[in-house]
Design a protein around this motif. Sequence first.
Motif, PDB file in Angstrom:
ATOM      1  N   GLY A 100      36.584  72.959 -27.482  1.00 16.44           N
ATOM      2  CA  GLY A 100      36.264  73.778 -26.310  1.00 16.44           C
ATOM      3  C   GLY A 100      36.899  73.185 -25.071  1.00 16.44           C
ATOM      4  N   LEU A 101      36.745  71.869 -24.925  1.00 12.21           N
ATOM      5  CA  LEU A 101      37.313  71.207 -23.745  1.00 12.21           C
ATOM      6  C   LEU A 101      38.838  71.192 -23.800  1.00 12.21           C
ATOM      7  N   PHE A 102      39.346  71.039 -25.014  1.00 16.31           N
ATOM      8  CA  PHE A 102      40.802  71.074 -25.208  1.00 16.31           C
ATOM      9  C   PHE A 102      41.347  72.435 -24.743  1.00 16.31           C
ATOM     10  N   THR A 103      40.678  73.509 -25.164  1.00 12.05           N
ATOM     11  CA  THR A 103      41.099  74.862 -24.776  1.00 12.05           C
ATOM     12  C   THR A 103      40.997  75.045 -23.259  1.00 12.05           C
ATOM     13  N   THR A 104      39.900  74.545 -22.689  1.00 10.91           N
ATOM     14  CA  THR A 104      39.721  74.669 -21.238  1.00 10.91           C
ATOM     15  C   THR A 104      40.861  73.968 -20.504  1.00 10.91           C
ATOM     16  N   ASN A 105      41.186  72.776 -20.964  1.00  9.17           N
ATOM     17  CA  ASN A 105      42.283  72.028 -20.324  1.00  9.17           C
ATOM     18  C   ASN A 105      43.610  72.754 -20.449  1.00  9.17           C
ATOM     19  N   MET A 106      43.831  73.322 -21.657  1.00  7.68           N
ATOM     20  CA  MET A 106      45.103  74.028 -21.876  1.00  7.68           C
ATOM     21  C   MET A 106      45.222  75.241 -20.958  1.00  7.68           C
ATOM     22  N   LEU A 107      44.114  75.928 -20.775  1.00  6.87           N
ATOM     23  CA  LEU A 107      44.172  77.170 -19.999  1.00  6.87           C
ATOM     24  C   LEU A 107      44.145  76.924 -18.500  1.00  6.87           C
ATOM     25  N   HIS A 108      43.467  75.831 -18.079  1.00  4.37           N
ATOM     26  CA  HIS A 108      43.280  75.636 -16.633  1.00  4.37           C
ATOM     27  C   HIS A 108      43.997  74.418 -16.094  1.00  4.37           C
ATOM     28  N   ALA A 109      44.469  73.534 -16.999  1.00 11.58           N
ATOM     29  CA  ALA A 109      45.219  72.333 -16.619  1.00 11.58           C
ATOM     30  C   ALA A 109      44.743  71.737 -15.296  1.00 11.58           C
ATOM     31  N   ILE A 120      36.765  61.844 -25.533  1.00  8.19           N
ATOM     32  CA  ILE A 120      36.288  62.812 -26.532  1.00  8.19           C
ATOM     33  C   ILE A 120      36.831  62.473 -27.913  1.00  8.19           C
ATOM     34  N   ILE A 121      38.106  62.080 -27.941  1.00  7.68           N
ATOM     35  CA  ILE A 121      38.704  61.744 -29.234  1.00  7.68           C
ATOM     36  C   ILE A 121      37.969  60.562 -29.859  1.00  7.68           C
ATOM     37  N   MET A 122      37.668  59.555 -29.026  1.00 10.77           N
ATOM     38  CA  MET A 122      36.960  58.386 -29.564  1.00 10.77           C
ATOM     39  C   MET A 122      35.562  58.777 -30.045  1.00 10.77           C
ATOM     40  N   ALA A 123      34.910  59.629 -29.239  1.00  7.69           N
ATOM     41  CA  ALA A 123      33.557  60.056 -29.633  1.00  7.69           C
ATOM     42  C   ALA A 123      33.607  60.811 -30.954  1.00  7.69           C
ATOM     43  N   THR A 124      34.595  61.679 -31.071  1.00 12.39           N
ATOM     44  CA  THR A 124      34.712  62.473 -32.297  1.00 12.39           C
ATOM     45  C   THR A 124      34.931  61.563 -33.497  1.00 12.39           C
ATOM     46  N   PHE A 125      35.762  60.551 -33.275  1.00 12.37           N
ATOM     47  CA  PHE A 125      36.037  59.594 -34.342  1.00 12.37           C
ATOM     48  C   PHE A 125      34.744  58.884 -34.756  1.00 12.37           C
ATOM     49  N   ALA A 126      33.999  58.411 -33.739  1.00 11.93           N
ATOM     50  CA  ALA A 126      32.754  57.677 -34.031  1.00 11.93           C
ATOM     51  C   ALA A 126      31.764  58.562 -34.768  1.00 11.93           C
ATOM     52  N   VAL A 127      31.625  59.804 -34.280  1.00 14.76           N
ATOM     53  CA  VAL A 127      30.636  60.694 -34.906  1.00 14.76           C
ATOM     54  C   VAL A 127      31.079  61.092 -36.315  1.00 14.76           C
ATOM     55  N   VAL A 168      48.836  66.268 -30.792  1.00 17.14           N
ATOM     56  CA  VAL A 168      49.217  65.054 -31.528  1.00 17.14           C
ATOM     57  C   VAL A 168      48.049  64.059 -31.589  1.00 17.14           C
ATOM     58  N   ASP A 169      47.440  63.798 -30.418  1.00 19.08           N
ATOM     59  CA  ASP A 169      46.359  62.800 -30.383  1.00 19.08           C
ATOM     60  C   ASP A 169      45.167  63.195 -31.261  1.00 19.08           C
ATOM     61  N   PRO A 170      44.628  64.437 -31.067  1.00 16.64           N
ATOM     62  CA  PRO A 170      43.485  64.803 -31.928  1.00 16.64           C
ATOM     63  C   PRO A 170      43.814  64.769 -33.419  1.00 16.64           C
ATOM     64  N   VAL A 171      45.051  65.180 -33.781  1.00 21.08           N
ATOM     65  CA  VAL A 171      45.380  65.204 -35.213  1.00 21.08           C
ATOM     66  C   VAL A 171      45.481  63.777 -35.758  1.00 21.08           C
TER      67      VAL A 171
END
Length: 361
Positions: A100-109, A120-127, A168-171
């Motif tokens: 969701g945040l990724f999309t928001t950033n892409m659309l609104h930069a 967020i990436i680190m949190a996702t990794f931990a979770v 690239v980073d999230p993948v």
Amino acid sequence: MFDVPHDGTDCANDVSLLVTRATTCAAAALAMLVLPLYQLIEIFEHQTPSDLLWLHAAWRAPVFLVALASLLVCMLQPGSGAPKLLLRLIAASVMIMMFGLFTTNMLHAQGNPEPMARGIIMATFAVSLLSLRGGWEVLLHFALPLAGSLAWLAFRGADLLETTTQLVDPVMMLVIAMIASELFYRIRGQQFALQRQLRQLASTDALTGLHNRRDLERRIAAEMSRSRRHAQPLSVVIGDLDHFKRVNDEYGHGVGDDVLRAVGVRMRRNLRSEDLAVRWGGEEFLLLLPDTDRDGAVDVAEKIRRTISEHPIGCNGQEVPVTISFGVAELTDSDQVADLIRRADDAMYRAKAQGRDRVCA
Ligand SMILES: Nc1nc2c(ncn2[C@@H]2O[C@H](COP(=O)(O)OP(=O)(O)OP(=O)(O)O)[C@@H](O)[C@H]2O)c(=O)[nH]1
């Protein structure tokens, strides 16, 4: 080896699994309560326009709520089976937040996407590590929000080529999380299997696969109090092979061992799953029969006696005739463990004295 019926061993494993899950759930929930709040404050400090601030808050809200609910469940109902579901919900809401945040950033930069994206990436990794069991689960939780996010970007006319470079980073995170999660999952699985095996070995007789004496000592008092609480009978049967020394002397110790194994098999075949068959000593066996009175226990012992004495045991192409003497005792109100076993033992010696190959009560 026999299947060991559901017992204290399994319970211990279940409890340890529940504790691990509850701890993991609490850890994941705590991390997910703190992180979204911390990031929101950061974004607020970077003076993000107020409509985007709401969007940021909305994407974080499910994580925050699920984490809060998980923490409450872990605190208020520590023994519940809920953490498994909650862990998955935490993982799913984190993935949805990330995309969701990724999309928001892409659309609104806007704002300061770099540190936020890393967080967020680190949190996702931990979770992913804490909440998901194995690489496939990580992929599944990742793939759905990713597809939704890309579909929404395409719908809103975003430059999908630019989107792919941003991915690239999230993948990379996904691949590392998948490998790590799979590794953790396997190590945990092996650890549980090993614990189970060790507990089973500690409570099992190596030769016959029946329960051992230590295991009976651990359970008999509990069975006695259960029987008294529910006003149900409980009986103990002690069986001793007749002239077993002769079997060893005549056929050899190896055949003697085979006979003991075969007797164990015949006993188990004639018992209910809640009964306990124990190798009590060298050629001595003990049966603990819940919900069985003296007459019922005599019937069980008689059935086993016949299956042993009427069918010689086949070992190394030879037929070895074996008989067994049984003693039966039913629990009385005043019995201690030792009293109950002593009365069964006395009855077994009476059976020996009366000529062997019989049941005495
Ligand atoms: N093969 C084998 N023999 C065992 C094992 N444990 C005990 N025994 C043997 O069992 C025999 C028991 O002998 P005794 O106690 O004299 O009793 P018995 O010959 O069965 O005679 P009664 O009990 O009086 O009918 C001994 O020879 C032990 O060596 C075992 O694990 N394997």
